[in-house]
Scaffold this active site. Structure first.
Site, PDB file in Angstrom:
ATOM      1  N   GLY A 146      -3.668  -1.072  -6.208  1.00 15.29           N
ATOM      2  CA  GLY A 146      -2.426  -1.412  -6.884  1.00 15.29           C
ATOM      3  C   GLY A 146      -1.174  -1.433  -6.038  1.00 15.29           C
ATOM      4  O   GLY A 146      -0.079  -1.210  -6.560  1.00 15.29           O
ATOM      5  N   LYS A 191       4.708 -10.344   2.323  1.00 17.73           N
ATOM      6  CA  LYS A 191       3.311  -9.935   2.475  1.00 17.73           C
ATOM      7  C   LYS A 191       2.780 -10.830   3.582  1.00 17.73           C
ATOM      8  O   LYS A 191       2.244 -11.916   3.318  1.00 17.73           O
ATOM      9  CB  LYS A 191       2.522 -10.121   1.176  1.00 17.73           C
ATOM     10  N   ALA A 244      -1.806  -5.060   3.955  1.00 14.96           N
ATOM     11  CA  ALA A 244      -3.056  -5.471   3.310  1.00 14.96           C
ATOM     12  C   ALA A 244      -4.042  -4.324   3.449  1.00 14.96           C
ATOM     13  O   ALA A 244      -4.208  -3.784   4.544  1.00 14.96           O
ATOM     14  CB  ALA A 244      -3.604  -6.735   3.969  1.00 14.96           C
ATOM     15  N   GLY A 245      -4.684  -3.944   2.351  1.00 15.14           N
ATOM     16  CA  GLY A 245      -5.607  -2.821   2.430  1.00 15.14           C
ATOM     17  C   GLY A 245      -4.879  -1.538   2.754  1.00 15.14           C
ATOM     18  O   GLY A 245      -3.811  -1.261   2.225  1.00 15.14           O
TER      19      GLY A 245
END
Length: 228
Positions: free
Chosen positions: A14, A37, A118-119
């Site tokens: 999330g 992002k 990311a991750g």
């Protein structure tokens, strides 16, 4: 102007949901907002090119006029680790390249800017580089999203240790309850609050509709030095 790097204890916990909630809270307080992002995989083809659902959510919470490509400059179709997707596409996924792209968004000087990774913290990039190397180049304080489920205490403490070990400030953390059936939930949250060396920005329950507005209702930006 305040800017933060958002990371998580794992993938699918999330990060974007929380980042969008933070951006919404800032917008509701009258602040201008921007987000990035820089790399995303699992993108869908559209008439305008590859688009990532998470990046679109972030774009929707930006009050400044940003093109999709500014928010998500590197988009890959395969739903695999970014470094593998980049390798398949023949793209050099270096921390320096991502840093240059993010600087364009930071240069807009929004009142509140978020850069979402990311991750988790050690997601690989090019060669021996990780996304944490991008965070180090940006030198932004970090917001850690903790996916509250079995094993989250270890994941959170290791992530915090790595962030601090890389010389970055842990500005705050958010408890995102991804598994409300987690055994001893309250005790786990109390342990996280006791052990993590940063203020908690909020506890977000499992929501039927996790809209940015609904998530923002459970968040507090004041520990980040932002008065509301």
């Amino acid at each position: 102007m305040p800017a933060f790097f958002v990371t998580g204890t794992d993938t699918e916990i999330g990060k974007t949901t929380i980042a969008a909630g933070l951006l919404h809270a800032a917008r509701s307080a009258g602040l201008s907002t921007a987000a990035a992002k820089p790399v995303a995989s699992g993108c869908e083809p559209t008439a305008q090119g590859l688009r990532n659902g998470d990046a679109l959510v972030l774009l929707g919470q930006c009050s400044l006029a940003l093109a999709y490509e500014q928010v998500n400059p590197l988009a890959f179709a395969p739903a695999i680790a970014p470094h593998l997707a980049a390798r398949e596409a023949g793209v050099e996924l270096s921390a320096a390249r991502l840093h240059e792209a993010v600087r364009e968004v930071l240069a807009l000087q929004a009142d509140f800017t978020l850069v979402e990774g990311a991750g988790g913290w050690r997601v690989p990039l090019l060669g021996r580089e990780n996304l944490s190397d991008l965070a180090r180049l940006l030198a932004l304080p970090v917001v850690l999203v903790v996916g509250v489920r079995l094993g989250c205490i270890n994941h959170a403490l290791l992530s915090a240790e790595a962030i601090l070990g890389d010389g970055l400030a842990l500005a705050g953390w958010v408890a995102n309850v991804v598994d409300p059936a987690t055994s001893r939930l309250e005790e786990n949250l109390a342990t996280l609050a006791e052990r993590l060396p940063a203020p908690c920005l909020g506890r977000v329950p499992r929501l039927e509709e996790a809209t940015p507005a609904a998530v923002a209702a459970h968040l507090d930006l004041r520990p980040l030095g932002i008065g509301l």
